[in-house]
Motif scaffolding. Structure first.
Motif, PDB file in Angstrom:
ATOM      1  N   UNK A 201       0.172   3.431  -1.821  1.00  0.00           N
ATOM      2  CA  UNK A 201      -1.104   2.878  -1.362  1.00  0.00           C
ATOM      3  C   UNK A 201      -2.023   3.978  -0.850  1.00  0.00           C
ATOM      4  N   UNK A 202      -3.136   4.187  -1.563  1.00  0.00           N
ATOM      5  CA  UNK A 202      -4.097   5.210  -1.145  1.00  0.00           C
ATOM      6  C   UNK A 202      -5.145   4.626  -0.205  1.00  0.00           C
ATOM      7  N   UNK A 203      -5.536   3.383  -0.476  1.00  0.00           N
ATOM      8  CA  UNK A 203      -6.437   2.693   0.460  1.00  0.00           C
ATOM      9  C   UNK A 203      -6.243   1.195   0.327  1.00  0.00           C
ATOM     10  N   UNK A 204      -6.412   0.487   1.427  1.00  0.00           N
ATOM     11  CA  UNK A 204      -6.238  -0.967   1.449  1.00  0.00           C
ATOM     12  C   UNK A 204      -6.987  -1.489   2.670  1.00  0.00           C
ATOM     13  N   UNK A 205      -7.605  -2.660   2.527  1.00  0.00           N
ATOM     14  CA  UNK A 205      -8.293  -3.264   3.661  1.00  0.00           C
ATOM     15  C   UNK A 205      -7.427  -4.356   4.259  1.00  0.00           C
ATOM     16  N   UNK A 249       0.851  -3.970   3.536  1.00  0.00           N
ATOM     17  CA  UNK A 249       0.789  -2.645   2.914  1.00  0.00           C
ATOM     18  C   UNK A 249      -0.396  -1.893   3.500  1.00  0.00           C
ATOM     19  N   UNK A 250      -0.124  -0.713   4.025  1.00  0.00           N
ATOM     20  CA  UNK A 250      -1.192   0.073   4.656  1.00  0.00           C
ATOM     21  C   UNK A 250      -1.376   1.399   3.931  1.00  0.00           C
ATOM     22  N   UNK A 251      -2.553   1.996   4.089  1.00  0.00           N
ATOM     23  CA  UNK A 251      -2.778   3.302   3.458  1.00  0.00           C
ATOM     24  C   UNK A 251      -1.685   4.296   3.863  1.00  0.00           C
ATOM     25  N   UNK A 252      -1.202   5.037   2.903  1.00  0.00           N
ATOM     26  CA  UNK A 252      -0.156   6.028   3.181  1.00  0.00           C
ATOM     27  C   UNK A 252       1.246   5.525   2.920  1.00  0.00           C
ATOM     28  N   UNK A 253       1.394   4.203   2.681  1.00  0.00           N
ATOM     29  CA  UNK A 253       2.721   3.628   2.431  1.00  0.00           C
ATOM     30  C   UNK A 253       3.135   3.795   0.963  1.00  0.00           C
ATOM     31  N   UNK A 254       4.435   4.003   0.759  1.00  0.00           N
ATOM     32  CA  UNK A 254       5.029   3.941  -0.582  1.00  0.00           C
ATOM     33  C   UNK A 254       6.062   2.834  -0.551  1.00  0.00           C
ATOM     34  N   UNK A 255       6.007   1.910  -1.509  1.00  0.00           N
ATOM     35  CA  UNK A 255       7.040   0.870  -1.555  1.00  0.00           C
ATOM     36  C   UNK A 255       7.617   0.758  -2.963  1.00  0.00           C
ATOM     37  N   UNK A 256       8.899   0.456  -2.985  1.00  0.00           N
ATOM     38  CA  UNK A 256       9.673   0.370  -4.216  1.00  0.00           C
ATOM     39  C   UNK A 256      10.446  -0.947  -4.139  1.00  0.00           C
ATOM     40  N   UNK A 257      10.396  -1.734  -5.213  1.00  0.00           N
ATOM     41  CA  UNK A 257      11.122  -3.007  -5.164  1.00  0.00           C
ATOM     42  C   UNK A 257      11.544  -3.430  -6.560  1.00  0.00           C
ATOM     43  N   UNK A 258      12.434  -4.410  -6.604  1.00  0.00           N
ATOM     44  CA  UNK A 258      12.927  -4.971  -7.862  1.00  0.00           C
ATOM     45  C   UNK A 258      11.831  -5.846  -8.475  1.00  0.00           C
ATOM     46  N   UNK A 259      11.177  -5.310  -9.510  1.00  0.00           N
ATOM     47  CA  UNK A 259      10.049  -5.995 -10.127  1.00  0.00           C
ATOM     48  C   UNK A 259      10.440  -7.153 -11.034  1.00  0.00           C
ATOM     49  N   UNK A 260      11.750  -7.423 -11.138  1.00  0.00           N
ATOM     50  CA  UNK A 260      12.207  -8.594 -11.882  1.00  0.00           C
ATOM     51  C   UNK A 260      11.977  -9.887 -11.111  1.00  0.00           C
ATOM     52  N   UNK A 261      11.797  -9.775  -9.779  1.00  0.00           N
ATOM     53  CA  UNK A 261      11.455 -10.946  -8.972  1.00  0.00           C
ATOM     54  C   UNK A 261       9.995 -11.327  -9.228  1.00  0.00           C
TER      55      UNK A 261
END
Ligand code: FE2
Length: 293
Positions: A201-205, A249-261
């Protein structure tokens, strides 16, 4: 009957999805304040739904990447497909294309992406290096998917304008891998294990949360809804009865998840901008984790 019958419905009502669901220990996001490749591996091996690394992207790097994204001569507009609303992106999508065309587009955009990403502390670079080093300890490696020596696009930089309830409709990332024009492409083999999604996430409001339902739809459900080759969009009613998890999800966060859900992205507050870098990845065999976009 007053309702019109549509595929996947019973008497005009959409039946709940059936499929695989994780237990209590599995269905959560681990939350850490620095990158830990073992936690990513837990997702790739199906031990946990996801992990979020909070605030790990350098703010100056994010700002510079966003600036270069908007300035990029190859930034494109995108609508339809998995997006209800229009967005912009730099990179190449494999979605519903012949493998050759996807790899042609990946090659075309590669020098532009290299320029865009040539920023100090650029996060996809150190994320890949650390995950690759961890995999190598077990005799495996991380690399872009390829065919005939031609690599897939490493990352998409993308921005959404939010409209409606979801900026990104409920969907999953697995079904699109069955596309017949990609027969034999190694990314298709990742569906035998976990198809993971990586987002930076580079930017998010305000708003813009990720929502994930605790169901990996089975083929019967996907076929019933006519989504067996797209995985999108799942009617929200079809998720009834399944637990959901809403990740801020905030700026600066990296998230990884099972995209089959089944998962989606909540609309952002009016005027908010959501810009991310993303790719999918999974084991295509015991020794190779391949990435694609
Ligand atoms: Fe997705």
């Amino acid at each position: 009957m007053t309702h019109t019958e549509v595929p996947g419905t019973t008497g005009g009502r959409i039946a709940p999805l059936t499929g695989w669901r994780g237990d209590h220990d599995y269905f959560r996001f681990a939350e850490l304040d620095r990158l830990d490749a073992d936690a990513v591996l837990d997702v790739l091996l199906g031990r946990r739904l996801g992990v979020v690394f909070r605030g790990v992207i350098d703010a100056a790097a994010s700002a510079e990447l966003v600036r270069r994204f908007w300035d990029s001569p190859v930034r494109k507009r995108r609508g339809g497909e998995v997006c209800e609303s229009l967005g912009y992106y730099v990179g190449a999508y494999h979605y519903h294309k012949p493998t050759d065309r996807y790899l042609d587009e990946s090659a075309e955009v590669a020098p532009h992406l290299d320029d865009l990403l040539d920023v100090p502390d650029e996060p996809t670079r150190w994320f890949r290096a650390e995950l690759d080093a961890r995999l190598r300890r077990d005799g495996a490696r991380l690399r872009p998917a390829e065919q005939g020596g031609r690599p897939a696009c490493p990352v998409l930089v993308r921005h959404w304008n939010a409209q409606g309830a979801f900026a990104l409709q409920p969907h999953e990332d697995s079904s699109q891998l069955g596309w017949p024009e990609q027969a034999g492409f190694e990314i298709q083999r990742t569906t035998e294990r976990v198809v993971a999604a990586v987002n930076m996430c580079l930017e998010n409001g305000e708003g813009g949360r990720l929502v994930v339902w605790n169901v990996v739809p089975d083929l019967a459900s996907r076929t019933r809804l006519g989504l067996e080759l797209s995985g999108s969009p799942y009617p929200v009613e079809s998720t009834a009865g399944h637990d959901s998890l809403w990740l801020e999800v905030r700026p600066g966060d990296i998230y990884v998840f099972n995209g089959g859900h089944v998962h989606g992205v909540e609309a952002s507050a009016p005027g908010a901008k959501r810009t991310t870098m993303a790719w999918n990845m999974g084991f295509c065999d015991d020794r190779n984790v391949v990435t694609w976009t």
